[in-house]
Scaffold this motif. Structure first.
Motif, PDB file in Angstrom:
ATOM      1  N   ASP A  13      10.062  15.421   0.662  1.00 60.27           N
ATOM      2  CA  ASP A  13       9.065  15.761  -0.404  1.00 60.27           C
ATOM      3  C   ASP A  13       8.500  14.888  -1.226  1.00 60.27           C
ATOM      4  O   ASP A  13       9.183  14.018  -1.789  1.00 60.27           O
ATOM      5  CB  ASP A  13      10.174  17.033  -1.188  1.00 60.27           C
ATOM      6  CG  ASP A  13      10.693  18.047  -0.624  1.00 60.27           C
ATOM      7  OD1 ASP A  13      10.046  18.695   0.289  1.00 60.27           O
ATOM      8  OD2 ASP A  13      11.982  18.587  -1.059  1.00 60.27           O
ATOM      9  N   LEU A  14       7.225  15.144  -1.465  1.00 61.20           N
ATOM     10  CA  LEU A  14       6.573  13.868  -2.226  1.00 61.20           C
ATOM     11  C   LEU A  14       6.381  14.435  -3.788  1.00 61.20           C
ATOM     12  O   LEU A  14       5.571  15.382  -3.738  1.00 61.20           O
ATOM     13  CB  LEU A  14       5.127  13.754  -1.355  1.00 61.20           C
ATOM     14  CG  LEU A  14       5.308  13.325  -0.280  1.00 61.20           C
ATOM     15  CD1 LEU A  14       3.760  13.007   0.305  1.00 61.20           C
ATOM     16  CD2 LEU A  14       6.010  12.263   0.099  1.00 61.20           C
ATOM     17  N   THR A  15       6.924  14.204  -4.544  1.00 59.08           N
ATOM     18  CA  THR A  15       7.023  14.642  -5.886  1.00 59.08           C
ATOM     19  C   THR A  15       6.151  13.852  -6.941  1.00 59.08           C
ATOM     20  O   THR A  15       6.077  14.135  -8.054  1.00 59.08           O
ATOM     21  CB  THR A  15       8.600  14.771  -6.507  1.00 59.08           C
ATOM     22  OG1 THR A  15       9.025  13.436  -6.362  1.00 59.08           O
ATOM     23  CG2 THR A  15       9.347  15.508  -5.626  1.00 59.08           C
ATOM     24  N   LEU A  16       5.513  12.726  -6.553  1.00 56.63           N
ATOM     25  CA  LEU A  16       4.756  11.988  -7.284  1.00 56.63           C
ATOM     26  C   LEU A  16       3.394  12.037  -7.251  1.00 56.63           C
ATOM     27  O   LEU A  16       3.125  12.115  -5.865  1.00 56.63           O
ATOM     28  CB  LEU A  16       5.477  10.434  -7.333  1.00 56.63           C
ATOM     29  CG  LEU A  16       6.758  10.147  -7.755  1.00 56.63           C
ATOM     30  CD1 LEU A  16       7.112   8.722  -7.534  1.00 56.63           C
ATOM     31  CD2 LEU A  16       7.123  10.861  -9.118  1.00 56.63           C
ATOM     32  N   LEU A  21       3.180   7.098  -6.639  1.00 57.27           N
ATOM     33  CA  LEU A  21       3.915   6.902  -5.591  1.00 57.27           C
ATOM     34  C   LEU A  21       3.727   5.465  -4.708  1.00 57.27           C
ATOM     35  O   LEU A  21       4.676   4.649  -4.305  1.00 57.27           O
ATOM     36  CB  LEU A  21       3.873   7.988  -4.500  1.00 57.27           C
ATOM     37  CG  LEU A  21       4.580   7.769  -3.037  1.00 57.27           C
ATOM     38  CD1 LEU A  21       6.114   7.878  -3.574  1.00 57.27           C
ATOM     39  CD2 LEU A  21       4.199   8.902  -2.310  1.00 57.27           C
ATOM     40  N   ALA A  22       2.351   5.078  -4.766  1.00 54.07           N
ATOM     41  CA  ALA A  22       1.902   3.937  -3.948  1.00 54.07           C
ATOM     42  C   ALA A  22       2.674   2.640  -4.948  1.00 54.07           C
ATOM     43  O   ALA A  22       2.998   1.796  -4.331  1.00 54.07           O
ATOM     44  CB  ALA A  22       0.304   3.715  -4.039  1.00 54.07           C
ATOM     45  N   ALA A  30       7.812  -2.412  -0.289  1.00 56.57           N
ATOM     46  CA  ALA A  30       6.963  -1.892   0.850  1.00 56.57           C
ATOM     47  C   ALA A  30       5.338  -1.750   0.029  1.00 56.57           C
ATOM     48  O   ALA A  30       4.975  -0.580  -0.264  1.00 56.57           O
ATOM     49  CB  ALA A  30       7.347  -0.221   1.322  1.00 56.57           C
ATOM     50  N   GLU A  31       4.840  -2.639   0.317  1.00 53.74           N
ATOM     51  CA  GLU A  31       3.609  -2.992  -0.258  1.00 53.74           C
ATOM     52  C   GLU A  31       2.471  -2.052   0.201  1.00 53.74           C
ATOM     53  O   GLU A  31       2.203  -1.858   1.493  1.00 53.74           O
ATOM     54  CB  GLU A  31       2.776  -4.547  -0.205  1.00 53.74           C
ATOM     55  CG  GLU A  31       1.753  -4.649  -0.924  1.00 53.74           C
ATOM     56  CD  GLU A  31       0.914  -5.820  -0.534  1.00 53.74           C
ATOM     57  OE1 GLU A  31      -0.261  -6.156  -0.972  1.00 53.74           O
ATOM     58  OE2 GLU A  31       1.480  -6.718   0.036  1.00 53.74           O
ATOM     59  N   VAL A  32       1.762  -1.156  -0.458  1.00 51.28           N
ATOM     60  CA  VAL A  32       0.659  -0.344  -0.204  1.00 51.28           C
ATOM     61  C   VAL A  32      -0.602  -0.975  -0.527  1.00 51.28           C
ATOM     62  O   VAL A  32      -1.166  -1.314  -1.672  1.00 51.28           O
ATOM     63  CB  VAL A  32       0.745   0.907  -0.973  1.00 51.28           C
ATOM     64  CG1 VAL A  32      -0.443   1.793  -0.486  1.00 51.28           C
ATOM     65  CG2 VAL A  32       2.076   1.743  -0.739  1.00 51.28           C
ATOM     66  N   ALA A  33      -1.130  -1.635   0.504  1.00 56.68           N
ATOM     67  CA  ALA A  33      -2.578  -2.472   0.394  1.00 56.68           C
ATOM     68  C   ALA A  33      -3.593  -1.526   0.066  1.00 56.68           C
ATOM     69  O   ALA A  33      -4.458  -2.137  -0.604  1.00 56.68           O
ATOM     70  CB  ALA A  33      -2.625  -3.144   1.803  1.00 56.68           C
ATOM     71  N   PHE A 163      -1.512   6.034   3.403  1.00 59.13           N
ATOM     72  CA  PHE A 163      -1.417   4.680   2.716  1.00 59.13           C
ATOM     73  C   PHE A 163      -1.150   3.349   3.780  1.00 59.13           C
ATOM     74  O   PHE A 163      -0.732   3.623   4.974  1.00 59.13           O
ATOM     75  CB  PHE A 163       0.515   4.692   2.473  1.00 59.13           C
ATOM     76  CG  PHE A 163       0.369   5.332   1.132  1.00 59.13           C
ATOM     77  CD1 PHE A 163      -0.711   5.763   0.007  1.00 59.13           C
ATOM     78  CD2 PHE A 163       1.677   5.836   0.437  1.00 59.13           C
ATOM     79  CE1 PHE A 163      -0.441   6.291  -0.719  1.00 59.13           C
ATOM     80  CE2 PHE A 163       1.912   6.331  -0.538  1.00 59.13           C
ATOM     81  CZ  PHE A 163       0.795   6.810  -1.485  1.00 59.13           C
ATOM     82  N   ASP A 164      -1.839   2.603   3.673  1.00 57.87           N
ATOM     83  CA  ASP A 164      -1.734   1.562   4.487  1.00 57.87           C
ATOM     84  C   ASP A 164      -0.776   0.649   3.857  1.00 57.87           C
ATOM     85  O   ASP A 164      -1.264  -0.258   3.040  1.00 57.87           O
ATOM     86  CB  ASP A 164      -3.322   0.699   4.483  1.00 57.87           C
ATOM     87  CG  ASP A 164      -3.460  -0.414   5.584  1.00 57.87           C
ATOM     88  OD1 ASP A 164      -2.472  -0.784   6.249  1.00 57.87           O
ATOM     89  OD2 ASP A 164      -4.548  -0.872   5.952  1.00 57.87           O
ATOM     90  N   ILE A 165       0.085   0.362   4.792  1.00 55.99           N
ATOM     91  CA  ILE A 165       1.506  -0.508   4.154  1.00 55.99           C
ATOM     92  C   ILE A 165       1.512  -1.771   4.815  1.00 55.99           C
ATOM     93  O   ILE A 165       1.152  -1.940   6.311  1.00 55.99           O
ATOM     94  CB  ILE A 165       2.652   0.402   4.346  1.00 55.99           C
ATOM     95  CG1 ILE A 165       2.631   1.666   3.372  1.00 55.99           C
ATOM     96  CG2 ILE A 165       3.929  -0.462   3.986  1.00 55.99           C
ATOM     97  CD1 ILE A 165       3.772   2.550   3.450  1.00 55.99           C
ATOM     98  N   THR A 166       1.748  -2.570   4.220  1.00 54.60           N
ATOM     99  CA  THR A 166       2.019  -4.073   4.927  1.00 54.60           C
ATOM    100  C   THR A 166       3.480  -4.595   4.826  1.00 54.60           C
ATOM    101  O   THR A 166       3.848  -4.969   3.805  1.00 54.60           O
ATOM    102  CB  THR A 166       1.204  -5.247   3.979  1.00 54.60           C
ATOM    103  OG1 THR A 166      -0.156  -5.088   3.909  1.00 54.60           O
ATOM    104  CG2 THR A 166       1.342  -6.524   4.736  1.00 54.60           C
TER     105      THR A 166
END
Length: 814
Positions: A13-16, A21-22, A30-33, A163-166
């Motif tokens: 569940d995405l609560t933010l 959240l990013a 977990a860097e959200v670029a 989300f593009d995560i690096t």
């Protein structure tokens, strides 16, 4: 790694809010670029329903489509899509909307306008995926879920946030949607919902259909495989295609899409073989044999070597393990039986292969980071379930699971005191356990001090207790850890006399205009002998190497001279003016029964023509050859930087003063406090000729270790005088054996003398036999007043009187 939030929300569940959240993910590692939102240009595009489809009166391939987008609001448009039918739910762009040009080579956006097409007015567009920017597909319109309400903004209906995560190199689990879901769950206090993996295995036993042999277990710790028969190759379901497109993958067919979907879901690459093309019903994991070839899926014929790892069948190569499948076992539209495999490959092997082939694949990028073999079976079960759902067929009973690399689950012991020591925070036991368990760890508390932590199979980055402390800190939030000043006192600065001396010498000689060179610390007898006969090294022969790089580098150098002269010769060929080079480095002298003595030395070489006056430092119209006094000026610059004064003794006046590389008549030994610290002199022309050096060359050599031991007293700081100096030249006639240093010391004794610099030495007809003239530039200055001519004359008279009394000297011309 592109992670669509709609896909992520299936597992947690995405609560933010999206941005928050990013931020939390980035702060946790977990860097959200980037945050990408599809449909940013869909302002005037909405869900519509096709009411009627009528032939175009003036075109056979066009139709007139009436679209309802709200109660009572409808539009008629001209459409050429072959798949449009009545009752479809579609994406409708009204006039004024911005879409992509489906026929342009670029992704250029264009604005729709009302237009007449073959005589019929069209007030909008029924959109394809290409026109919406979802994919390159534009042969037909995009058909939406029939449950969507007409008039709903398309961005609300199918818009996606990604989300593009690096990922960091040690976190292969971040290359999966489920891995990111576990991070989100731990950060927000939610629970992860694992995807279903059970499936119906109603077919014949797989043992009678397939066998697997691993010839290189060190490169393939595990290989899992099974067979599904009676499948139908077709497009994958809309929900799977949408997920793959949002994650940056191109849908192909249901079988290939399932393997890509599970790879993105779990982070474990899989491969589907055409089972009927697997010859002999056997797979062999082995290294290639020289001369074998493998046509890859992309059509590239690959010439194999014994460095390539293969999945082969009974007759030859089938795929390049962990990188790309082969053309021979490719899944084709008429394929009815699938061999599905999930293997674990040695990461460095996969990385070497991709680097050598200049070929990067999503599968290889995951394997090269080092996956846990336990992941293979989990992902394979999930893929089998999805394959049966999307392609039908019957799964074989059982599984071929060859697992030579099996190892027990990893356990790490962590103490409470270690957590507090690193985080500077006494984290309650229950909070530590909650954090670790939310990440999938098993955490058992053993009072009074220890946690026994079981590492989950997907966390290959956890090895030592500090790794677990990092997990606790990043989930609690590094920005929430208390800040406090450093405890205790700052340690006193530890000064290394050798390091300080070496760097001050380097700065001083570079400021004098010389360029530093760095040569090999290894040499050879022949190379050393060009400068120094080996007979002079009988008491300390060269230190030979057991395993040299080459015959020319078979010993450690006993001197810097050979390398310096070789560098000088190489640079002199390209320089027409003055050239000065220096090297600061170690030399190595053997000692019987002990480690070699390493000495830090400075060697400098100067030569060539210059237009700089030695007396004034100004550029003149005429050039002159650099001489011994220029080399001495470099030595004096070093002495000034070290706040010391060198004494120079003529080599001819010293019993052991001869140097085999220097001319005896133009050589001086440099002393400090009566101890030899170096040598200064003209290089023997015969030695210069061996290196191909035509110019007259002067060498300066100093023992930095000895200089460091004879360090100067601390510098005394005084205020500068506000009054001007008076400078005059004194030419003093003395016996030839009297050194300039002795005369200079007497000249500088009076309190008013600020400095005295030697700038000329003359011996000839103008002075008596056995005498020479030493010319000094003397600077007078008082701290409390401007000097008068009388003051200077009195000081000069004292100098002359003292010189006459101690040395029998006189002023020239008197």
């Amino acid at each position: 790694m592109k992670v669509p939030l709609s896909w992520l929300a299936q597992y947690v569940d995405l609560t933010l809010p999206v941005e928050q959240l990013a931020h939390r993910l980035s702060m946790a590692g977990a860097e959200v670029a980037a945050i990408e939102r599809s449909g940013a240009h869909w302002d005037q595009i909405a869900v519509g329903r096709v009411v009627t489809v009528e032939p175009h009166p003036n075109a056979d391939r066009l139709v007139l489509v009436t679209v309802d987008i709200a109660d009572g609001e409808s539009h008629r448009v001209v459409c050429g899509a072959p798949n449009v039918t009545e009752g479809q739910t579609i994406a409708f762009a009204s006039a004024g909307a911005t879409v992509r040009d489906a026929h342009a080579e670029t992704d250029e956006l264009v604005q729709l306008k009302k237009a007449k097409i073959r005589g019929v007015e069209s007030s909008g567009m029924v959109c394809s995926e290409r026109e919406l920017g979802l994919s390159d597909e534009h042969e037909g319109i995009l058909v939406l879920d029939s449950g969507l309400e007409p008039g709903t903004p398309l961005a609300d209906a199918i818009g996606e946030t990604v989300f593009d995560i690096t990922p960091t190199p040690n976190r292969p689990d971040h290359l999966s949607v489920l891995g990111i879901a576990r991070e989100v769950a731990a950060l927000t206090g939610q629970t992860v919902r694992e995807p279903e993996r059970t499936y119906a295995a109603s077919g014949p036993d797989v043992a009678g259909q397939l066998s697997v042999r691993i010839d290189v277990p060190e490169l393939c710790p595990r290989f899992v495989a099974g067979v599904v028969q009676g499948i139908t190759i077709r497009p994958s379901p809309d929900w799977m295609q949408a997920a793959l497109i949002a994650a940056g993958q191109r849908p192909i067919n249901n079988v290939v899409d399932v393997t890509n979907y599970v790879m993105l879901e779990f982070g474990q690459p899989l491969h589907a073989f055409n089972y009927d093309a697997v010859r002999g019903g056997e797979l062999i994991i082995r290294l290639a044999e020289p001369g074998e070839t493998l046509p890859l899926l992309d059509g590239t014929p690959l010439e194999l070597t014994d460095q390539h790892l293969l999945v082969a069948d009974a007759e030859g190569p089938s795929s390049l393990a962990g990188v790309m499948g082969g053309e021979a076992s490719e899944v084709r539209p008429d394929t009815t039986s699938i061999l599905l495999e999930a293997a674990n490959w040695h990461g460095p092997q996969i990385r070497r292969e991709m680097t050598a082939l200049k070929l990067r694949t999503d599968a290889g990028a995951r394997f090269e980071k080092g996956l846990n073999p336990e992941l293979a079976l989990v992902a394979w079960e999930r893929a089998m379930r999805l394959l049966l759902e999307t392609a039908g067929g019957t799964a074989s009973a059982g599984v071929v699971d060859v697992y030579p690399g099996r190892s027990p689950a990893k356990t790490v012991h962590l103490t409470r005191s270690r957590v507090e020591q690193i985080l500077a925070l006494d984290v309650p036991v229950e909070q530590v356990r909650t954090v670790l368990e939310s990440l999938g760890f098993g955490a058992r508390w053993v009072p009074p001090e220890k946690y026994v932590v079981t590492v989950p199979y997907w966390r290959t980055d956890i090895d030592v207790p500090d790794d677990l402390v990092e997990e606790v800190g990043r989930i609690i939030g590094y920005d929430s850890l208390p800040s406090a000043p450093l405890a205790g006192s700052i340690p006193e600065r530890v000064v290394s006399p050798l390091l300080s001396t070496r760097e001050r010498v380097r700065d001083a000689i570079a400021a004098a205009g010389l360029t530093e060179v760095i040569n090999y610390a290894t040499s050879s007898e022949q190379f050393v002998e060009q400068v120094q006969p080996l007979s002079t090294l009988t008491d300390r022969p060269l230190l030979s190497l057991i395993n040299p790089m080459s015959a020319e580098r078979g010993a450690m150098r006993p001197s810097l001279r050979s390398g310096l002269l070789e560098s000088y010769a190489a640079n002199a060929r390209h320089e027409s003016g003055p050239l000065g080079l220096f090297e600061l480095g170690k030399v190595f002298l053997p000692r019987d029964g002990d480690l070699p003595r390493e000495r830090t030395m400075l060697a400098a070489a100067i030569g060539g023509q210059t237009a700089v006056s030695l007396h004034s430092g100004l550029t003149t119209a005429e050039t002159r050859a650099l001489d011994l006094f220029d080399a001495k000026a470099v030595a004096e610059a070093i002495a000034a930087a070290l706040r010391i004064e060198f004494d120079y003794r003529h080599a001819a006046d010293i019993d052991d003063g001869a140097d085999p590389a220097l001319l005896l008549g133009s050589t001086a030994r440099i002393e400090l406090g009566g101890q030899a610290v170096g040598v200064l002199g003209q290089l023997d022309p015969a030695i210069a000729d061996r290196f191909g050096i035509d110019a007259v060359l002067f060498l300066l050599e100093l023992e930095i270790d000895t200089l460091a031991d004879l360090a100067a007293e601390p510098l005394a700081i005084g205020s500068l005088s506000r009054y001007p100096a008076v400078t005059e030249d004194l030419a003093i006639v003395v016996d030839r054996e009297v050194t300039a240093a002795t005369v200079g010391a007497i000249v500088q004794r009076p309190r008013l003398v600020e400095s005295a610099s030697l700038f000329d030495v003359y011996q000839g007809d103008q002075v008596p036999e056995g005498k020479r003239s030493l010319a000094f530039a003397v600077r007078y200055r008082a701290a409390d007043r401007t000097l008068t001519e009388k003051d200077v004359g009195k000081a000069r008279a004292g100098i002359v009187k003292q010189l006459a009394r101690e040395l029998g000297a006189s002023l020239r011309g008197e």
